[in-house]
Write a protein that holds these residues in place. Structure first.
Motif, PDB file in Angstrom:
ATOM      1  N   LEU A  32       9.672  58.766  55.900  1.00  0.00           N
ATOM      2  CA  LEU A  32       9.560  57.936  54.627  1.00  0.00           C
ATOM      3  C   LEU A  32       8.215  57.103  54.630  1.00  0.00           C
ATOM      4  CD1 LEU A  32      13.240  56.690  54.051  1.00  0.00           C
ATOM      5  CD2 LEU A  32      11.957  58.346  52.817  1.00  0.00           C
ATOM      6  N   GLY A  33       7.934  56.333  55.667  1.00  0.00           N
ATOM      7  CA  GLY A  33       6.694  55.646  55.762  1.00  0.00           C
ATOM      8  C   GLY A  33       5.319  56.283  55.353  1.00  0.00           C
ATOM      9  N   LEU A  34       5.104  57.611  56.263  1.00  0.00           N
ATOM     10  CA  LEU A  34       4.276  58.593  56.137  1.00  0.00           C
ATOM     11  C   LEU A  34       4.175  59.054  54.742  1.00  0.00           C
ATOM     12  CD1 LEU A  34       4.226  60.541  59.558  1.00  0.00           C
ATOM     13  CD2 LEU A  34       2.794  58.654  58.999  1.00  0.00           C
ATOM     14  N   VAL A  35       5.158  59.331  53.877  1.00  0.00           N
ATOM     15  CA  VAL A  35       5.051  60.098  52.689  1.00  0.00           C
ATOM     16  C   VAL A  35       4.748  58.706  51.650  1.00  0.00           C
ATOM     17  CG1 VAL A  35       6.625  60.804  50.630  1.00  0.00           C
ATOM     18  CG2 VAL A  35       6.941  61.680  53.250  1.00  0.00           C
ATOM     19  N   GLU A  36       5.202  57.365  52.063  1.00  0.00           N
ATOM     20  CA  GLU A  36       4.942  56.257  51.219  1.00  0.00           C
ATOM     21  C   GLU A  36       3.439  56.087  51.446  1.00  0.00           C
ATOM     22  OE1 GLU A  36       6.127  54.496  49.134  1.00  0.00           O
ATOM     23  OE2 GLU A  36       8.136  54.442  49.076  1.00  0.00           O
ATOM     24  N   VAL A  37       2.753  55.998  52.390  1.00  0.00           N
ATOM     25  CA  VAL A  37       1.299  55.637  52.707  1.00  0.00           C
ATOM     26  C   VAL A  37       0.699  56.456  51.481  1.00  0.00           C
ATOM     27  CG1 VAL A  37      -0.542  56.146  54.213  1.00  0.00           C
ATOM     28  CG2 VAL A  37       1.293  54.792  54.952  1.00  0.00           C
ATOM     29  N   VAL A  38       0.756  57.910  51.601  1.00  0.00           N
ATOM     30  CA  VAL A  38       0.120  58.729  50.719  1.00  0.00           C
ATOM     31  C   VAL A  38       0.317  58.684  49.139  1.00  0.00           C
ATOM     32  CG1 VAL A  38      -0.607  61.264  50.379  1.00  0.00           C
ATOM     33  CG2 VAL A  38      -0.026  60.606  52.584  1.00  0.00           C
ATOM     34  N   GLY A  39       1.788  58.437  48.947  1.00  0.00           N
ATOM     35  CA  GLY A  39       2.193  58.293  47.669  1.00  0.00           C
ATOM     36  C   GLY A  39       1.673  57.026  47.065  1.00  0.00           C
ATOM     37  N   THR A  40       1.676  56.149  47.868  1.00  0.00           N
ATOM     38  CA  THR A  40       1.337  54.817  47.161  1.00  0.00           C
ATOM     39  C   THR A  40      -0.192  54.760  47.392  1.00  0.00           C
ATOM     40  OG1 THR A  40       3.212  53.815  48.362  1.00  0.00           O
ATOM     41  CG2 THR A  40       1.627  52.223  47.617  1.00  0.00           C
ATOM     42  N   TYR A  41      -0.899  55.452  48.082  1.00  0.00           N
ATOM     43  CA  TYR A  41      -2.276  55.549  47.769  1.00  0.00           C
ATOM     44  C   TYR A  41      -2.914  56.025  46.607  1.00  0.00           C
ATOM     45  CZ  TYR A  41      -7.118  57.035  48.241  1.00  0.00           C
ATOM     46  OH  TYR A  41      -8.291  57.485  47.825  1.00  0.00           O
ATOM     47  N   PHE A  42      -2.078  57.154  46.287  1.00  0.00           N
ATOM     48  CA  PHE A  42      -2.458  57.667  45.094  1.00  0.00           C
ATOM     49  C   PHE A  42      -1.974  57.046  43.630  1.00  0.00           C
ATOM     50  CE2 PHE A  42      -2.380  61.933  47.462  1.00  0.00           C
ATOM     51  CZ  PHE A  42      -3.701  62.288  47.336  1.00  0.00           C
ATOM     52  N   PHE A  43      -0.831  56.232  43.798  1.00  0.00           N
ATOM     53  CA  PHE A  43      -0.542  55.666  42.607  1.00  0.00           C
ATOM     54  C   PHE A  43      -1.460  54.557  42.355  1.00  0.00           C
ATOM     55  CE2 PHE A  43       1.716  51.404  41.320  1.00  0.00           C
ATOM     56  CZ  PHE A  43       2.158  51.938  40.356  1.00  0.00           C
ATOM     57  N   PHE A  44      -1.930  53.748  43.475  1.00  0.00           N
ATOM     58  CA  PHE A  44      -2.879  52.793  43.046  1.00  0.00           C
ATOM     59  C   PHE A  44      -4.337  53.265  42.739  1.00  0.00           C
ATOM     60  CE2 PHE A  44       0.159  50.079  45.252  1.00  0.00           C
ATOM     61  CZ  PHE A  44       0.450  49.002  44.478  1.00  0.00           C
ATOM     62  N   LYS A  45      -4.562  54.468  43.134  1.00  0.00           N
ATOM     63  CA  LYS A  45      -5.841  55.108  42.898  1.00  0.00           C
ATOM     64  C   LYS A  45      -5.794  55.455  41.361  1.00  0.00           C
ATOM     65  CE  LYS A  45      -9.521  57.554  43.936  1.00  0.00           C
ATOM     66  NZ  LYS A  45     -10.856  57.030  44.406  1.00  0.00           N
ATOM     67  N   ALA A  46      -4.550  55.909  40.842  1.00  0.00           N
ATOM     68  CA  ALA A  46      -4.330  55.980  39.466  1.00  0.00           C
ATOM     69  C   ALA A  46      -4.743  54.995  38.761  1.00  0.00           C
ATOM     70  CB  ALA A  46      -2.974  56.656  39.156  1.00  0.00           C
ATOM     71  N   ILE A  47      -3.956  53.668  39.340  1.00  0.00           N
ATOM     72  CA  ILE A  47      -4.039  52.556  38.574  1.00  0.00           C
ATOM     73  C   ILE A  47      -5.754  52.137  38.613  1.00  0.00           C
ATOM     74  CG2 ILE A  47      -3.806  50.097  39.028  1.00  0.00           C
ATOM     75  CD1 ILE A  47      -1.390  51.086  37.902  1.00  0.00           C
ATOM     76  N   HIS A  48      -6.454  52.220  39.479  1.00  0.00           N
ATOM     77  CA  HIS A  48      -7.604  52.062  39.683  1.00  0.00           C
ATOM     78  C   HIS A  48      -8.605  52.756  38.695  1.00  0.00           C
ATOM     79  CE1 HIS A  48     -11.907  51.745  41.829  1.00  0.00           C
ATOM     80  NE2 HIS A  48     -11.369  50.420  41.695  1.00  0.00           N
ATOM     81  N   THR A  49      -8.282  53.953  38.643  1.00  0.00           N
ATOM     82  CA  THR A  49      -9.137  54.969  38.024  1.00  0.00           C
ATOM     83  C   THR A  49      -8.938  54.873  36.247  1.00  0.00           C
ATOM     84  OG1 THR A  49      -9.163  56.312  39.665  1.00  0.00           O
ATOM     85  CG2 THR A  49      -9.704  57.206  37.739  1.00  0.00           C
ATOM     86  N   ILE A  50      -7.601  54.976  35.893  1.00  0.00           N
ATOM     87  CA  ILE A  50      -7.389  54.954  34.532  1.00  0.00           C
ATOM     88  C   ILE A  50      -7.402  53.665  33.941  1.00  0.00           C
ATOM     89  CG2 ILE A  50      -5.633  55.444  32.626  1.00  0.00           C
ATOM     90  CD1 ILE A  50      -4.327  57.486  34.737  1.00  0.00           C
ATOM     91  N   PRO A  51      -8.157  53.235  32.833  1.00  0.00           N
ATOM     92  CA  PRO A  51      -8.357  52.145  32.285  1.00  0.00           C
ATOM     93  C   PRO A  51      -7.147  51.109  31.825  1.00  0.00           C
ATOM     94  CG  PRO A  51     -10.080  53.504  31.369  1.00  0.00           C
ATOM     95  CD  PRO A  51      -8.813  54.418  32.115  1.00  0.00           C
ATOM     96  N   ASN A  52      -6.196  52.075  31.187  1.00  0.00           N
ATOM     97  CA  ASN A  52      -5.114  51.253  30.703  1.00  0.00           C
ATOM     98  C   ASN A  52      -3.870  51.469  31.532  1.00  0.00           C
ATOM     99  OD1 ASN A  52      -2.816  50.528  29.109  1.00  0.00           O
ATOM    100  ND2 ASN A  52      -3.913  50.838  27.239  1.00  0.00           N
ATOM    101  N   PRO A  53      -3.181  50.693  32.287  1.00  0.00           N
ATOM    102  CA  PRO A  53      -1.891  50.893  33.085  1.00  0.00           C
ATOM    103  C   PRO A  53      -0.863  51.481  32.522  1.00  0.00           C
ATOM    104  CG  PRO A  53      -2.458  48.628  32.725  1.00  0.00           C
ATOM    105  CD  PRO A  53      -3.704  49.140  32.147  1.00  0.00           C
ATOM    106  N   THR A  54      -0.878  51.169  30.741  1.00  0.00           N
ATOM    107  CA  THR A  54       0.378  51.784  30.233  1.00  0.00           C
ATOM    108  C   THR A  54       0.310  53.395  30.215  1.00  0.00           C
ATOM    109  OG1 THR A  54       0.005  49.834  28.644  1.00  0.00           O
ATOM    110  CG2 THR A  54       1.448  52.005  27.762  1.00  0.00           C
ATOM    111  N   ILE A  55      -1.084  53.969  30.224  1.00  0.00           N
ATOM    112  CA  ILE A  55      -0.838  55.410  30.544  1.00  0.00           C
ATOM    113  C   ILE A  55      -0.352  55.818  31.701  1.00  0.00           C
ATOM    114  CG2 ILE A  55      -2.681  57.288  30.635  1.00  0.00           C
ATOM    115  CD1 ILE A  55      -2.441  55.962  27.790  1.00  0.00           C
ATOM    116  N   VAL A  56      -0.751  55.175  32.803  1.00  0.00           N
ATOM    117  CA  VAL A  56      -0.188  55.398  34.198  1.00  0.00           C
ATOM    118  C   VAL A  56       1.338  55.303  33.928  1.00  0.00           C
ATOM    119  CG1 VAL A  56      -0.101  54.979  36.690  1.00  0.00           C
ATOM    120  CG2 VAL A  56      -2.135  54.308  35.071  1.00  0.00           C
ATOM    121  N   SER A  57       1.982  54.399  33.500  1.00  0.00           N
ATOM    122  CA  SER A  57       3.286  54.268  33.376  1.00  0.00           C
ATOM    123  C   SER A  57       3.888  55.486  32.424  1.00  0.00           C
ATOM    124  CB  SER A  57       3.814  52.977  32.791  1.00  0.00           C
ATOM    125  OG  SER A  57       5.100  52.918  32.619  1.00  0.00           O
TER     126      SER A  57
END
Length: 304
Positions: A78-103
């Motif tokens: 679970l820890g290893l999966v979380e590392v990769v999944g969470t990285y991509f989540f915050f990468k999306a937050i960082h990349t997409i201007p409006n966080p509502t779109i991410v949601s």
């Protein structure tokens, strides 16, 4: 007055949703000033501190002695999966201007959870759930589609990160649901934050970045980490002890509305009409998934 397990689960899931909605806002504010590596060190450092304090208060450290070898292996996975999944989540937050779109796009997660549950937990889905899955995916497509014909430029930049994060999040949700009775939510939360903090520290050192960030960024991370790695995860895991994953999913689907409000109040951002339509379609899709799952569960209960 004694509160039923269903109400407990509903309230915990609602707390988790409100907390995670604010995560989108405060993480976006912080990521406009710092790198993902710097963000991770502070975010998960604070988050680990909060959960350890909570574990010490509840004297939950004693639970560690009860863990089996199988439990430790599950935590590592679970820890290893979380590392990769969470990285991509915050990468999306960082990349997409409006966080509502991410949601909104992230509402494909319940559809993926249902799919993985079918293959891993052998759970079946009915017609209503299938229609809901299609609506969730269609809504996400409407939001992400740019209108260009080429495959490489068909969707908005960052949508791919949400897909990766949702897939890995779906895997995690199913594995956690399968093992929630043998691994306490506090242990799951400590393990998650620890893995993510270690990864962030390694990434920071490999890239040679500084740990010095602005006071404003620290403030946003401080507030967000209290809501994210701590309150969101703890409340979410505890909710699964009282209500089915499908019922938690319907409550979670409303987070887009909270993020929408927060984005408008904090950043003055409001999605385009087409994005709003797509977002509401994804919410309807998740609602149908959850209703279909509830109907199937009720049918089995009456027949038993």
């Amino acid at each position: 007055m004694k509160i039923s397990n269903s109400i407990k689960g509903f309230l915990l899931a609602l707390v988790s949703v409100i907390a995670v909605s604010n995560v989108y806002i405060f993480s976006k504010a912080a990521l406009t000033e710092v790198s993902i590596q710097q963000f991770g060190v502070y975010w998960f450092g604070f988050g680990l501190l909060w959960i350890l304090m909570y574990a010490w208060y509840r004297k939950s450290y004693k639970i560690i002695k009860e863990l089996s070898i199988k439990s430790y292996l599950i935590l590592v996975f679970l820890g290893l999966v979380e590392v990769v999944g969470t990285y991509f989540f915050f990468k999306a937050i960082h990349t997409i201007p409006n966080p509502t779109i991410v949601s909104f796009i992230g509402n494909i997660s319940p559809a993926l959870v249902i799919t993985f549950s079918f293959f891993i937990l052998k759970e079946r889905f009915n017609t209503i759930e299938f229609i809901g899955m299609l609506l969730a995916l269609f809504g996400a497509f409407v939001i992400s589609y740019k209108g260009n014909a080429g495959m490489n430029d068909m969707f908005i930049n960052g949508a791919q990160y949400i897909l990766y994060s949702s897939i890995l999040g779906g895997v995690n949700a199913v594995v956690i649901k399968k093992n929630i009775k043998i691994i306490h939510p506090i242990i799951l939360t400590v393990s998650r934050s620890l893995f993510l903090l270690i990864f962030s520290i390694i990434a920071l050192n490999v890239l040679g970045e500084s740990t010095v960030i602005s006071t404003r960024a620290v403030r946003n991370i401080f507030i967000g980490s209290l809501l994210g790695p701590f309150l969101t995860v703890i409340a979410g895991y505890l909710a699964l002890q009282y209500i089915p994953l499908s019922r938690k999913a319907v409550i979670t689907s409303t987070k887009g509305l909270f993020v929408l409000l927060g984005s408008y109040l904090y950043f003055g951002q409001f999605p385009k009409t087409i994005a709003l339509i797509g977002g509401f379609v994804t919410i309807i899709g998740v609602l149908l998934i959850s209703f279909g799952k509830y109907k199937e569960t009720r049918k089995k209960r009456l027949n038993s």
